[in-house]
Scaffold this motif. Structure first.
Motif, PDB file in Angstrom:
ATOM      1  N   TRP A   6     -31.800   1.219  60.336  1.00 26.25           N
ATOM      2  CA  TRP A   6     -32.115   2.264  61.319  1.00 26.25           C
ATOM      3  C   TRP A   6     -33.043   1.710  62.398  1.00 26.25           C
ATOM      4  O   TRP A   6     -32.918   2.055  63.579  1.00 26.25           O
ATOM      5  N   CYS A   7     -33.963   0.845  61.996  1.00 27.09           N
ATOM      6  CA  CYS A   7     -34.869   0.227  62.971  1.00 27.09           C
ATOM      7  C   CYS A   7     -34.110  -0.675  63.938  1.00 27.09           C
ATOM      8  O   CYS A   7     -34.448  -0.730  65.126  1.00 27.09           O
ATOM      9  N   ALA A  11     -34.219  -0.161  67.849  1.00 26.51           N
ATOM     10  CA  ALA A  11     -34.564  -1.282  68.733  1.00 26.51           C
ATOM     11  C   ALA A  11     -33.464  -1.520  69.771  1.00 26.51           C
ATOM     12  O   ALA A  11     -33.760  -1.884  70.914  1.00 26.51           O
ATOM     13  N   ASN A  83     -38.046  -3.266  55.107  1.00 35.17           N
ATOM     14  CA  ASN A  83     -38.231  -1.971  55.776  1.00 35.17           C
ATOM     15  C   ASN A  83     -39.572  -1.914  56.503  1.00 35.17           C
ATOM     16  O   ASN A  83     -39.652  -1.480  57.656  1.00 35.17           O
ATOM     17  N   ALA A  86     -39.553  -4.189  59.550  1.00 35.75           N
ATOM     18  CA  ALA A  86     -38.705  -3.638  60.612  1.00 35.75           C
ATOM     19  C   ALA A  86     -39.415  -2.477  61.316  1.00 35.75           C
ATOM     20  O   ALA A  86     -39.388  -2.383  62.554  1.00 35.75           O
ATOM     21  N   MET A  87     -40.062  -1.609  60.551  1.00 30.96           N
ATOM     22  CA  MET A  87     -40.823  -0.513  61.165  1.00 30.96           C
ATOM     23  C   MET A  87     -41.995  -1.068  61.974  1.00 30.96           C
ATOM     24  O   MET A  87     -42.316  -0.532  63.042  1.00 30.96           O
ATOM     25  N   ILE A  90     -40.768  -2.139  65.367  1.00 32.60           N
ATOM     26  CA  ILE A  90     -40.584  -0.997  66.281  1.00 32.60           C
ATOM     27  C   ILE A  90     -41.940  -0.579  66.844  1.00 32.60           C
ATOM     28  O   ILE A  90     -42.077  -0.344  68.054  1.00 32.60           O
TER      29      ILE A  90
END
Length: 131
Positions: A6-7, A11, A83, A86-87, A90
């Motif tokens: 999702w990230c 992005a 996760n 990746a967050m 963002i």
């Protein structure tokens, strides 16, 4: 779909948001010219020109981030770490864009390096490629 994927999706959309900042409401230059977008954007200055630069940087950095997430995800890295990183990326990109728009050049460069650090960390936690 994982949070990390999702990230990647977010992005990929972020440069479009910075483009929107550049295109909205610039009476000196006139309305956005979709027939000649690059010429129109080349005439921007100040905050809107910096938004275009942030957009371009977002497009430039996206492939490496997406590749790092995919490599980490399928290379056996712990999902919770992927996760979280990746967050973090963002968050770094949002901060980078704010720094660009506010013309905080030194902080922007430091934040950019933090983003590169997140990408390198994603690669380093991947057992399939870790050195």
């Amino acid at each position: 779909m994982s949070i990390a994927f999702w990230c990647v999706f977010v992005a990929g959309l972020m440069p479009g948001f910075t483009a929107l900042i550049a295109k909205l409401g610039n009476p000196e230059i006139g309305r956005f010219d979709n027939n000649h977008p690059r010429e129109w954007m080349a005439r921007l200055d100040g905050r809107r020109a910096r938004a275009v630069a942030a957009m371009q940087n977002g497009f430039e950095g996206f492939p490496l981030f997406a590749a790092a997430v995919i490599i980490a995800q399928f290379g056996g890295a712990e999902q919770a770490c992927v996760n979280l990183l990746a967050m973090s990326y963002i968050g770094v990109r949002v901060l980078f864009t704010v720094c660009y728009l506010q013309n905080w050049a030194t902080l922007r460069s430091l934040v950019w390096f933090a983003g590169v650090g997140v990408i390198l960390t994603l690669l380093c936690i991947t057992p399939a490629i870790a050195v």
